[in-house]
Design a protein around this motif. Sequence first.
Motif, short mmCIF file in Angstrom:
data_model
loop_
_atom_site.label_atom_id
_atom_site.label_comp_id
_atom_site.label_asym_id
_atom_site.label_seq_id
_atom_site.Cartn_x
_atom_site.Cartn_y
_atom_site.Cartn_z
N MET A 176 4.77 3.36 -43.93
CA MET A 176 3.83 4.40 -44.20
C MET A 176 2.96 3.92 -45.62
O MET A 176 3.72 3.26 -46.26
CB MET A 176 4.92 5.72 -44.42
N SER A 177 1.83 4.28 -45.49
CA SER A 177 0.98 4.08 -46.31
C SER A 177 -0.37 5.13 -46.79
O SER A 177 -0.62 5.77 -45.76
CB SER A 177 0.32 2.80 -46.22
N SER A 178 -0.32 5.29 -48.19
CA SER A 178 -1.38 6.19 -48.44
C SER A 178 -1.21 7.68 -47.95
O SER A 178 -1.86 8.46 -47.52
CB SER A 178 -2.88 5.69 -48.16
N CYS A 179 0.25 8.31 -48.10
CA CYS A 179 0.57 9.72 -47.82
C CYS A 179 0.73 10.42 -49.03
O CYS A 179 1.03 9.93 -49.96
CB CYS A 179 1.91 9.45 -46.88
N VAL A 180 0.59 11.64 -48.87
CA VAL A 180 0.89 12.84 -49.53
C VAL A 180 1.88 13.94 -49.00
O VAL A 180 1.29 14.38 -48.02
CB VAL A 180 -0.27 13.31 -50.24
N PHE A 181 2.90 13.96 -49.53
CA PHE A 181 3.93 14.94 -49.06
C PHE A 181 3.95 16.17 -49.96
O PHE A 181 4.54 15.98 -51.10
CB PHE A 181 5.26 14.22 -49.12
N LYS A 198 4.41 20.74 -50.37
CA LYS A 198 5.48 21.61 -50.13
C LYS A 198 6.19 21.38 -48.85
O LYS A 198 5.59 21.30 -48.07
CB LYS A 198 4.89 22.92 -50.46
N GLY A 199 7.63 21.60 -49.08
CA GLY A 199 8.40 21.25 -47.98
C GLY A 199 9.42 20.43 -48.40
O GLY A 199 9.51 19.17 -48.64
N GLU A 200 10.62 21.02 -48.40
CA GLU A 200 11.93 20.17 -48.92
C GLU A 200 12.33 19.16 -47.92
O GLU A 200 12.27 19.13 -46.57
CB GLU A 200 13.01 21.19 -49.05
N SER A 201 12.72 18.04 -48.48
CA SER A 201 13.53 17.03 -47.88
C SER A 201 12.65 16.30 -46.73
O SER A 201 13.09 16.34 -45.51
CB SER A 201 14.69 17.25 -47.31
N PRO A 202 11.31 15.79 -46.93
CA PRO A 202 10.49 15.32 -45.82
C PRO A 202 11.07 14.17 -45.12
O PRO A 202 10.66 13.82 -43.86
CB PRO A 202 9.12 15.02 -46.35
N LEU A 203 11.90 13.23 -45.91
CA LEU A 203 12.52 12.12 -45.34
C LEU A 203 14.07 12.08 -45.44
O LEU A 203 14.52 10.94 -45.46
CB LEU A 203 11.83 10.92 -45.94
N LYS A 204 14.52 13.16 -45.31
CA LYS A 204 16.16 13.14 -45.23
C LYS A 204 16.59 12.46 -44.17
O LYS A 204 16.19 12.50 -43.03
CB LYS A 204 16.54 14.86 -45.53
N HIS A 205 17.74 11.86 -44.62
CA HIS A 205 18.57 10.88 -43.54
C HIS A 205 17.62 9.94 -42.79
O HIS A 205 17.58 9.70 -41.61
CB HIS A 205 19.06 11.97 -42.42
N SER A 206 16.54 9.44 -43.47
CA SER A 206 15.73 8.34 -43.01
C SER A 206 16.31 6.86 -43.26
O SER A 206 17.11 6.76 -44.03
CB SER A 206 14.54 8.44 -43.58
N ALA A 207 15.75 6.04 -42.49
CA ALA A 207 16.31 4.65 -42.72
C ALA A 207 15.21 3.51 -42.48
O ALA A 207 14.25 3.79 -41.62
CB ALA A 207 17.48 4.27 -41.56
N ASN A 208 15.29 2.41 -43.11
CA ASN A 208 14.31 1.40 -43.12
C ASN A 208 13.01 1.79 -43.17
O ASN A 208 12.01 1.62 -42.55
CB ASN A 208 14.34 0.64 -41.45
N LEU A 209 12.72 2.37 -44.42
CA LEU A 209 11.33 3.01 -44.74
C LEU A 209 10.64 1.76 -45.76
O LEU A 209 11.09 1.08 -46.67
CB LEU A 209 11.74 3.94 -45.85
N SER A 210 9.63 1.62 -45.27
CA SER A 210 8.39 0.85 -45.95
C SER A 210 7.45 1.79 -46.47
O SER A 210 6.71 2.37 -45.76
CB SER A 210 7.80 -0.46 -45.32
N ILE A 211 7.25 1.95 -47.96
CA ILE A 211 6.37 2.91 -48.23
C ILE A 211 5.43 2.44 -49.20
O ILE A 211 5.92 1.72 -50.14
CB ILE A 211 7.06 4.14 -49.11
N LYS A 212 4.25 2.56 -49.11
CA LYS A 212 3.18 2.16 -50.20
C LYS A 212 2.09 3.07 -50.55
O LYS A 212 1.59 3.84 -49.47
CB LYS A 212 2.61 0.61 -49.69
N ASP A 213 1.82 3.23 -51.97
CA ASP A 213 0.66 4.18 -52.26
C ASP A 213 0.73 5.69 -51.64
O ASP A 213 0.02 6.04 -51.21
CB ASP A 213 -0.61 3.72 -51.86
#
Length: 178
Positions: A1-6, A8-23
């Motif tokens: 995932m790249s160039s995202c804005v999360f 309001k909203g709790e736990s957007p990536l709860k119980h996730s795996a193998n994340l590649s996050i940029k910007d």
Amino acid sequence: MSSCVFKKGESPLKHSANLSIKDTVFDYKYPMWYSQNIKAENLILNQEARSGLWYAKNVDIRNSSINSPKTFRHSSFIQLDKVFMPNAPETMWFCNDINLNEIQIYGDYFAMNSHNIKADNISIHGNYAFDTCKNIIIKNSKILSKDAFWNCENVEAYDSYINGEYLAWNSKNIKFIN
């Protein structure tokens, strides 16, 4: 995932795996609880993204800003490189296998009850750092902390500046070199 804005909203990536996050920016609480195998660069956890990474495993964050309190609890295999933490009270509690490189930390009670910590070129401005920790190696760092290293075991600090009021009470196997 790249160039995202999360927003309001709790736990957007709860119980996730193998994340590649940029910007990417997180603006609300509990963004990555129970997540594992996280690689993040240019990540921003804003102040309301409090308690951001609890119960996380295999976390690698680089060139980022963590502006929220209470980030990292009961987490393991944490690598932080060039991270700014201007609002870090009660951060890194009950964590294991931590590597910190070029980190600026502002907040009380950093790394309480954590084990197997390696730190190089860190700066901590906050009281009660490293309370009840085991197996710490710190190099080339600056720690301004009242009551640092209380109740600790196996602490080694090399080529560092440590300034506090009551250092290493109730601790054993403490070594300060240069």
